[in-house]
Design an enzyme around this catalytic site. Structure first.
Site, PDB file in Angstrom:
ATOM      1  CE  LYS A 192      -1.813   2.578   3.049  1.00 34.94           C
ATOM      2  NZ  LYS A 192      -1.625   3.855   2.356  1.00 34.94           N
ATOM      3  CD  GLU A 266      13.311   3.734   7.703  1.00 37.14           C
ATOM      4  OE1 GLU A 266      13.330   4.629   8.599  1.00 37.14           O
ATOM      5  OE2 GLU A 266      13.240   3.971   6.505  1.00 37.14           O
ATOM      6  CB  CYS A 300      13.192   8.610   7.864  1.00 32.58           C
ATOM      7  SG  CYS A 300      14.046   7.578   6.685  1.00 32.58           S
ATOM      8  CD  GLU A 397      10.647  12.261  11.487  1.00 35.60           C
ATOM      9  OE1 GLU A 397       9.615  11.680  11.858  1.00 35.60           O
ATOM     10  OE2 GLU A 397      11.503  11.726  10.763  1.00 35.60           O
TER      11      GLU A 397
HETATM   12  P1  NAI Z   1       2.032   7.978   8.408  1.00 34.62           P
HETATM   13  O1  NAI Z   1       2.893   7.181   9.288  1.00 34.62           O
HETATM   14  O2  NAI Z   1       0.651   8.280   8.841  1.00 34.62           O
HETATM   15  O3  NAI Z   1       1.908   7.265   6.980  1.00 34.62           O
HETATM   16  C1  NAI Z   1       2.786   6.302   6.477  1.00 34.62           C
HETATM   17  C2  NAI Z   1       1.979   5.193   5.801  1.00 34.62           C
HETATM   18  O4  NAI Z   1       1.193   4.507   6.778  1.00 34.62           O
HETATM   19  C3  NAI Z   1       0.984   5.666   4.751  1.00 34.62           C
HETATM   20  O5  NAI Z   1       0.961   4.729   3.702  1.00 34.62           O
HETATM   21  C4  NAI Z   1      -0.324   5.668   5.494  1.00 34.62           C
HETATM   22  O6  NAI Z   1      -1.442   5.528   4.670  1.00 34.62           O
HETATM   23  C5  NAI Z   1      -0.173   4.458   6.370  1.00 34.62           C
HETATM   24  N1  NAI Z   1      -1.012   4.433   7.573  1.00 34.62           N
HETATM   25  C6  NAI Z   1      -1.527   5.475   8.260  1.00 34.62           C
HETATM   26  N2  NAI Z   1      -2.240   5.036   9.315  1.00 34.62           N
HETATM   27  C7  NAI Z   1      -2.159   3.695   9.296  1.00 34.62           C
HETATM   28  C8  NAI Z   1      -2.677   2.665  10.137  1.00 34.62           C
HETATM   29  N3  NAI Z   1      -3.404   2.946  11.212  1.00 34.62           N
HETATM   30  N4  NAI Z   1      -2.403   1.384   9.830  1.00 34.62           N
HETATM   31  C9  NAI Z   1      -1.641   1.087   8.768  1.00 34.62           C
HETATM   32  N5  NAI Z   1      -1.145   2.012   7.931  1.00 34.62           N
HETATM   33  C10 NAI Z   1      -1.380   3.295   8.201  1.00 34.62           C
HETATM   34  O7  NAI Z   1       2.776   9.311   8.067  1.00 34.62           O
HETATM   35  P2  NAI Z   1       2.105  10.680   7.581  1.00 34.62           P
HETATM   36  O8  NAI Z   1       0.845  10.983   8.285  1.00 34.62           O
HETATM   37  O9  NAI Z   1       2.022  10.607   6.124  1.00 34.62           O
HETATM   38  O10 NAI Z   1       3.187  11.721   8.057  1.00 34.62           O
HETATM   39  C11 NAI Z   1       3.153  12.238   9.379  1.00 34.62           C
HETATM   40  C12 NAI Z   1       4.542  12.398   9.940  1.00 34.62           C
HETATM   41  O11 NAI Z   1       5.186  11.151   9.992  1.00 34.62           O
HETATM   42  C13 NAI Z   1       5.478  13.254   9.102  1.00 34.62           C
HETATM   43  O12 NAI Z   1       5.345  14.585   9.366  1.00 34.62           O
HETATM   44  C14 NAI Z   1       6.800  12.724   9.516  1.00 34.62           C
HETATM   45  O13 NAI Z   1       7.223  13.344  10.695  1.00 34.62           O
HETATM   46  C15 NAI Z   1       6.555  11.273   9.762  1.00 34.62           C
HETATM   47  N6  NAI Z   1       6.937  10.423   8.641  1.00 34.62           N
HETATM   48  C16 NAI Z   1       8.104   9.740   8.724  1.00 34.62           C
HETATM   49  C17 NAI Z   1       8.519   8.968   7.668  1.00 34.62           C
HETATM   50  C18 NAI Z   1       9.789   8.225   7.721  1.00 34.62           C
HETATM   51  O14 NAI Z   1      10.248   7.758   6.705  1.00 34.62           O
HETATM   52  N7  NAI Z   1      10.379   8.063   8.861  1.00 34.62           N
HETATM   53  C19 NAI Z   1       7.755   8.879   6.428  1.00 34.62           C
HETATM   54  C20 NAI Z   1       6.511   9.583   6.466  1.00 34.62           C
HETATM   55  C21 NAI Z   1       6.151  10.334   7.534  1.00 34.62           C
END
Ligand code: NAI
Length: 794
Positions: A192, A266, A300, A397
């Site tokens: 996904k 990660e 990240c 972050e």
């Molecule tokens: P997120 O963690 O919500 O999204 C990442 C993925 O998880 C997306 O594909 C999303 O649809 C999915 N997801 C969301 N809720 C879920 C659930 N309950 N169960 C399974 N999958 C789920 O990240 P978001 O909201 O896009 O970004 C928010 C913050 O997260 C950013 O501001 C940043 O600080 C951090 N982030 C960190 C990343 C990294 O690589 N370490 C990447 C993206 C965001």
């Protein structure tokens, strides 16, 4: 303007890339883009759609299917149906498929780069020159692992169906990091993408199918958090691999606890970028640009905390500001742009909010005048000075182009500041003194250290974090193990309930003839009375009491962890020294074989011959890890850039171990010995039904030169104590080998601090069988890989 004026001003003219072919691809499949399941496009059974927007101009690109439960069911069913045949292919056949995927990426490289750029907002310069070439490299590298799987991972097989959930910051690259090892190992995938950036994953799936990938091997279901959660909860998924926020990582840990699903996370970071006063300052400035303004800082492992040695702070900041003034923010498809668009308005709002908090907390902000377009989802490069280590912007972050700066005086202070974070993903260290950088690198608590460089990635070098940055590695040999399991692991029987249920009791059993004394706990190299003042009786299978042990509680665990934490000298002791101590333990156990055998007989009802066999096997196991102590070396990767990458196997720190009932002495030592051999300190909870072999072991420890605090033993209720260990912030990992309920409880309790866990899911190993009970799996669990990138050349 004449030529002379153009040279004088050295302004860039716009160099826009055409988005025509990418829009054509969308038009051909749209305006509504469906899921890609079982080798074809499938309309969402949910009948729901959402809009995908180009963040640079705010315009809708197309609509995307919003997957519901039935869509996830269909994708998982397709993956399951395809998995057997995919896993049965020879490694060579799978290698050919992965090779074809690498070639496919290269064939479509420009289209993928442009699609990525209009969907995510990142500069075409980056998608074209960094993201897409790294994607191809990942598939080439993993074609190699598929080819070599049988010889390099003997006795291992795939996990089955893997659910992969990825973020929006490197949409196609994260797909590659997840899909390539999963497929190379023989798994099938339900992936996904993030809701903001689904396009390249869909294009990839379509092109992969056209390149001959069998139907069902790679399925892409689009949607948001709910779709992701449906994958996480699905009963027919064997592993979840997630990259994203720490918050959602925690939720996924909680949801999968006790399900038997494998999990790698990660997560976020707040990585330090350390500049010593002898660093090449111009090089460091370019490094900072790369560390925090690459991909708009939405990385990240972004170097988001600049730590500068005091004497050069003013000079460095002045140069950095001057360099910031030259950064160009704007249309991502313009090839002369440095910083593109932020992925979505919600992310922009988040960045703005954190910046406001930073200013309110008294930090000083610098943004180049007029740097970012006023319209659209853009944010200028931002620098904060006068930042307190405890302030919000120094801890959280931001995931945007915002750098915070702090100063330090000495290398020790730099290390302390660098490690002063709940995360542990990456770090950069800048100094012309290679001795200093190689001294500092191992002291940093993170998975990757770049020396005089930053944001370097390669498929051969594992990537992943410590602490709240998650666990598991992507890339390299260690990344392959995350998608493999020993073939015997599927066939293990459930643990048998002990013949007599262990009971706590206040009543003394001293009147019983067979009792000699009540064993205390073993904490910091000394016997210690349990805090509770209670003891628990130990019974023979026929119900006769055979002894008593202390009833350890939360306080005893806390004491044990505290002394284990203080025994850090063991982690830096030489491997030779650790080996010597383990040999000595083996020698001392060997001398007491009969005594230990009788103790095992009394508790388990085993025959003398069988009990002796257990002691002999335990002695042999100590020899095994004495042997391994100075041989489980890391690796040196040769990355395609001018770097050597030192992959070091580091101890985790303090490991809590809940020991099995099956073979009370052998099980205890099969787990404690590899942990100690690799330099960890241990708090062990012996088998509750037969703890006396472990408590007798105090005498072996007392005579074997093991420093106090390295191996601590707390007897009592295994599940309760293991849960305390899993919740404890100063314990790096918990291994649990009791029953299924305890496994689930440990995984659940680890959610708070995202501790690494290794549980048996209520399955019994054969502790006599070296294939199941010793070797690489144990050593891998006892270590984490840190990759240190060292550049060479002028
Ligand atoms: P997120 O963690 O919500 O999204 C990442 C993925 O998880 C997306 O594909 C999303 O649809 C999915 N997801 C969301 N809720 C879920 C659930 N309950 N169960 C399974 N999958 C789920 O990240 P978001 O909201 O896009 O970004 C928010 C913050 O997260 C950013 O501001 C940043 O600080 C951090 N982030 C960190 C990343 C990294 O690589 N370490 C990447 C993206 C965001």
């Amino acid at each position: 303007m004449n030529i002379q004026e153009a040279f004088d001003r050295m302004d860039y003219g716009p160099a826009p890339e055409s988005d025509g072919p990418a829009r054509e691809w969308i038009a051909r499949h749209g305006p509504k883009l469906r899921h890609f399941i079982d080798g074809g496009w499938q309309a969402p059974k949910s009948r729901k759609w959402f809009e995908s927007v180009n963040p640079a101009d705010g315009k809708t690109l197309c609509e995307i299917a919003d997957g519901g439960q039935k869509d996830v069911d269909a994708a998982v069913a397709a993956a399951r149906a395809a998995q057997g045949a995919w896993a049965k292919l020879s490694g060579h056949r799978r290698a050919r498929h992965l090779y074809a995927l690498a070639r496919m990426v290269q064939r479509h490289s420009r289209l993928l780069a442009v699609l990525e750029s209009i969907d995510n907002g990142k500069p075409i310069r980056e998608t074209r020159d960094i993201d897409v070439p790294l994607v191809a490299r990942h598939f080439y590298h993993h074609a190699g692992w598929a080819q070599l799987a049988a010889s390099e991972f003997p006795g291992h097989g795939p996990l089955g169906v893997v659910g992969q959930i990825i973020p929006w910051n490197f949409p196609l690259l994260m797909l590659a990091w997840k899909v390539a090892p999963a497929l190379a190992a023989g798994n099938t995938v339900v992936l996904k993408p993030a809701e903001f950036t689904s396009l390249t994953a869909l294009a990839f799936a379509e092109f992969a199918h056209a390149a001959g990938l069998p139907a069902g091997v790679l399925n892409v279901v689009t949607g948001g958090g709910e779709t992701g959660e449906a994958i996480v909860r699905h009963g027919d998924v064997d592993k979840i691999a997630f990259t994203g926020s720490t918050e959602i990582g925690r939720r996924i840990r909680a949801l999968t606890a006790g399900s038997g699903k494998h999990l790698t996370l990660e997560l976020g970071g707040k990585s330090p970028f350390i500049v010593f006063d002898d660093a090449d300052l111009d090089g460091a400035v370019e490094g900072i640009v790369d560390a925090i303004w690459f991909n708009q800082g939405q990385v990240c492992c972004a170097g988001s905390r600049l730590l500068v040695q005091e004497g050069i702070a003013e000079r460095l900041i002045a140069r950095l500001r001057a360099r910031m003034d030259t950064l160009r923010v704007g249309a991502p498809l313009d090839k002369s742009i440095d910083i593109g668009a932020i992925v979505a308005p919600v992310q922009l709002a988040r960045i703005r909010k954190l910046v406001e908090i930073g200013r309110a907390e008294g930090a000083e902000m610098y943004q180049p005048e007029g740097a970012a377009p006023r319209e659209g989802c853009f944010y200028p490069p931002t620098l904060f000075t006068n930042v307190h280590p405890a302030s919000t912007i120094a801890r959280e972050e931001i995931f945007g182009p915002v750098l915070v700066t702090m100063t330090f005086r000495t290398p020790d202070e730099a290390v302390a500041l660098a490690n002063n974070t709940a995360y542990g993903l990456a770090a950069s260290v800048w100094s012309e003194n290679v001795n200093l950088t190689l001294d500092v690198a191992p002291k940093l608590k993170c998975g990757v250290v770049w020396i005089n460089s930053t944001n370097q990635f390669d498929a051969a070098a594992g990537f992943g974090g410590y602490r709240e940055s998650g666990y598991g590695r992507e890339g390299g040999r260690e990344g392959m193990y995350e998608y493999l399991a020993p073939v015997w692991a599927h066939k293990l029987p459930p643990v048998a309930a002990p013949a007599i249920a262990p009971a706590t009791g206040e009543a003394s059993v001293s009147a019983v003839e067979t009792i000699d004394r009540t064993a205390k706990l073993y904490v910091g190299g000394k016997q210690a009375r349990p805090d509770s003042g209670y003891s628990r009786r130990v019974f023979a299978p026929d119900g006769r009491p055979v002894g008593e042990v202390g009833e350890g509680n939360r306080k005893d665990i806390r004491n044990a962890v505290e002394v284990a934490r203080k025994a850090g000298g063991w982690s830096s002791a030489t491997a030779h020294n650790r080996a010597q101590v383990l040999y000595y333990m083996a020698e001392n156990l060997d001398a007491r074989t009969n005594e230990f055998a009788r103790r095992i007989m009394a508790q388990t009802g085993a025959s003398l011959a069988r009990a002796r066999r257990e002691v002999t096997a335990a002695t042999t196991r100590l020899f095994t890890y004495a042997a391994w102590a100075d041989k489980y070396d890391g690796a040196v990767h040769s990355a395609p850039v001018r770097d050597v990458t030192l992959a070091m196997n580091e101890p985790l720190g303090v490991i809590g171990i809940a020991c099995p009932d099956e073979a009370p002495l052998l099980g205890f030592l099969s787990l404690a010995a590899p942990a100690i051999a690799m330099g960890n300190r241990v708090v062990a909870i012996p088998s509750p039904s037969a703890p006396l072999a472990a408590t007798d072991f105090y005498q072996v420890l007392d005579t074997s030169d093991l420093p106090g605090g390295v191996l601590n033993i707390v007897t009592g209720d295994r599940n309760g104590l293991a849960t305390v260990l899993a919740e404890h912030d100063d314990v790096e990992a918990v291994w649990y080998f009791g029953d299924a309920e305890g496994s689930a409880a440990v995984e659940r309790a680890s959610t708070g601090n995202l501790k690494r866990t290794w549980v048996n899911n209520g399955r019994a190993r054969d502790w006599y069988n070296p294939e199941q009970a010793e070797g690489h799996e144990f050593l891998r669990q006892a270590t984490q890989v840190k990759n240190i990138w060292v550049p060479y050349g002028e």
